[in-house]
Design a protein around this motif. Structure first.
Motif, PDB file in Angstrom:
ATOM      1  N   HIS A 158     -30.987 -42.492  -7.777  1.00 26.10           N
ATOM      2  CA  HIS A 158     -31.846 -42.057  -6.677  1.00 26.10           C
ATOM      3  C   HIS A 158     -32.551 -40.753  -7.037  1.00 26.10           C
ATOM      4  O   HIS A 158     -32.109 -40.023  -7.920  1.00 26.10           O
ATOM      5  CB  HIS A 158     -31.014 -41.749  -5.425  1.00 26.10           C
ATOM      6  CG  HIS A 158     -30.217 -42.881  -4.904  1.00 26.10           C
ATOM      7  ND1 HIS A 158     -30.666 -43.707  -3.898  1.00 26.10           N
ATOM      8  CD2 HIS A 158     -28.981 -43.327  -5.231  1.00 26.10           C
ATOM      9  CE1 HIS A 158     -29.723 -44.609  -3.627  1.00 26.10           C
ATOM     10  NE2 HIS A 158     -28.699 -44.401  -4.426  1.00 26.10           N
ATOM     11  N   CYS A 217     -38.030 -44.811  -4.713  1.00 26.53           N
ATOM     12  CA  CYS A 217     -36.839 -44.189  -5.283  1.00 26.53           C
ATOM     13  C   CYS A 217     -36.243 -45.037  -6.404  1.00 26.53           C
ATOM     14  O   CYS A 217     -36.020 -46.217  -6.192  1.00 26.53           O
ATOM     15  CB  CYS A 217     -35.818 -44.003  -4.154  1.00 26.53           C
ATOM     16  SG  CYS A 217     -34.245 -43.347  -4.685  1.00 26.53           S
ATOM     17  N   LYS A 234     -38.972 -48.734  -1.102  1.00 29.09           N
ATOM     18  CA  LYS A 234     -39.332 -47.351  -1.338  1.00 29.09           C
ATOM     19  C   LYS A 234     -39.438 -47.166  -2.837  1.00 29.09           C
ATOM     20  O   LYS A 234     -39.026 -48.040  -3.600  1.00 29.09           O
ATOM     21  CB  LYS A 234     -38.331 -46.396  -0.709  1.00 29.09           C
ATOM     22  CG  LYS A 234     -36.862 -46.843  -0.834  1.00 29.09           C
ATOM     23  CD  LYS A 234     -35.875 -45.731  -0.660  1.00 29.09           C
ATOM     24  CE  LYS A 234     -35.612 -45.312   0.747  1.00 29.09           C
ATOM     25  NZ  LYS A 234     -34.677 -44.192   0.832  1.00 29.09           N
ATOM     26  N   HIS A 269     -32.608 -47.419  -7.143  1.00 30.56           N
ATOM     27  CA  HIS A 269     -32.511 -47.822  -5.741  1.00 30.56           C
ATOM     28  C   HIS A 269     -33.550 -48.901  -5.415  1.00 30.56           C
ATOM     29  O   HIS A 269     -33.253 -49.910  -4.790  1.00 30.56           O
ATOM     30  CB  HIS A 269     -32.739 -46.568  -4.886  1.00 30.56           C
ATOM     31  CG  HIS A 269     -32.455 -46.755  -3.434  1.00 30.56           C
ATOM     32  ND1 HIS A 269     -32.587 -45.742  -2.514  1.00 30.56           N
ATOM     33  CD2 HIS A 269     -32.072 -47.845  -2.732  1.00 30.56           C
ATOM     34  CE1 HIS A 269     -32.284 -46.213  -1.314  1.00 30.56           C
ATOM     35  NE2 HIS A 269     -31.971 -47.480  -1.423  1.00 30.56           N
TER      36      HIS A 269
HETATM   37 ZN   LIG Z   1     -32.613 -43.795  -3.086  1.00 26.81          ZN
END
Ligand SMILES: [Zn+2]
Length: 164
Positions: A10, A137, A135, A115
């Motif tokens: 992350h 990440c 996302k 992630h």
């Molecule tokens: Zn993350």
């Protein structure tokens, strides 16, 4: 010890111009009502590896995957304008690689991924494509960067794909 199948990377989602310390991150997670920081490791821009939860403890970093994973976060992930970007410093890259090498020795069958790679595969083509990322990440391709530390069967699977 728990069974570990995934090592999930992350970013803190903070700008390079903003300091976001281990202490602050832990504080923010406690504010959410969690019992501790959600990650097992947190790597600040200076490359220091901070230990969060103990490895035997379940983390809180990736819904639906916490039980069998280890969560590692690096400070950053956004450039000065707030755009997702691989902002890992040289020191962070070195620490991350050293840490992952150690974890790979300890958990050789665990897949190292980002992630975003755990987003649902919406079109079912067996691959999570960029447009399917929920996302950004951790803002870099972890599967590619740490290909040499991936479990053998994953590497075999990938080379099979290439041969087709
Ligand atoms: Zn993350």
């Amino acid at each position: 010890m728990r069974t570990i199948t995934l090592i999930v990377l992350h970013c803190s989602g903070t700008r390079t111009t903003q300091k976001y310390s281990f202490r602050q991150c832990r504080e923010d997670h406690l504010q959410r009502g969690w019992k501790d920081i959600g990650y097992h490791y947190y790597i600040t821009r200076d490359g220091q590896v901070h230990e969060g939860r103990a490895l035997w403890q379940v983390g809180a970093h990736c819904k639906g995957h916490n039980r069998h994973s280890i969560g590692i976060c690096y400070e950053g992930g956004l450039d000065s304008l707030g755009t997702p970007c691989d902002t890992r410093t040289r020191a962070q890259r070195q620490s991350l690689r050293a840490l992952l090498t150690r974890l790979h020795d300890q958990f050789p069958t665990a897949i190292i991924l980002g992630h975003r790679d755990l987003s649902p595969d919406l079109d079912g083509n067996g691959r999570v494509d960029p447009e399917e990322w929920m996302k950004q990440c951790p803002c870099f391709d972890a599967l590619l960067d740490y290909e040499d530390l991936e479990p053998m069967d994953l590497l075999d699977m990938r080379s099979d794909c290439l041969e087709e």
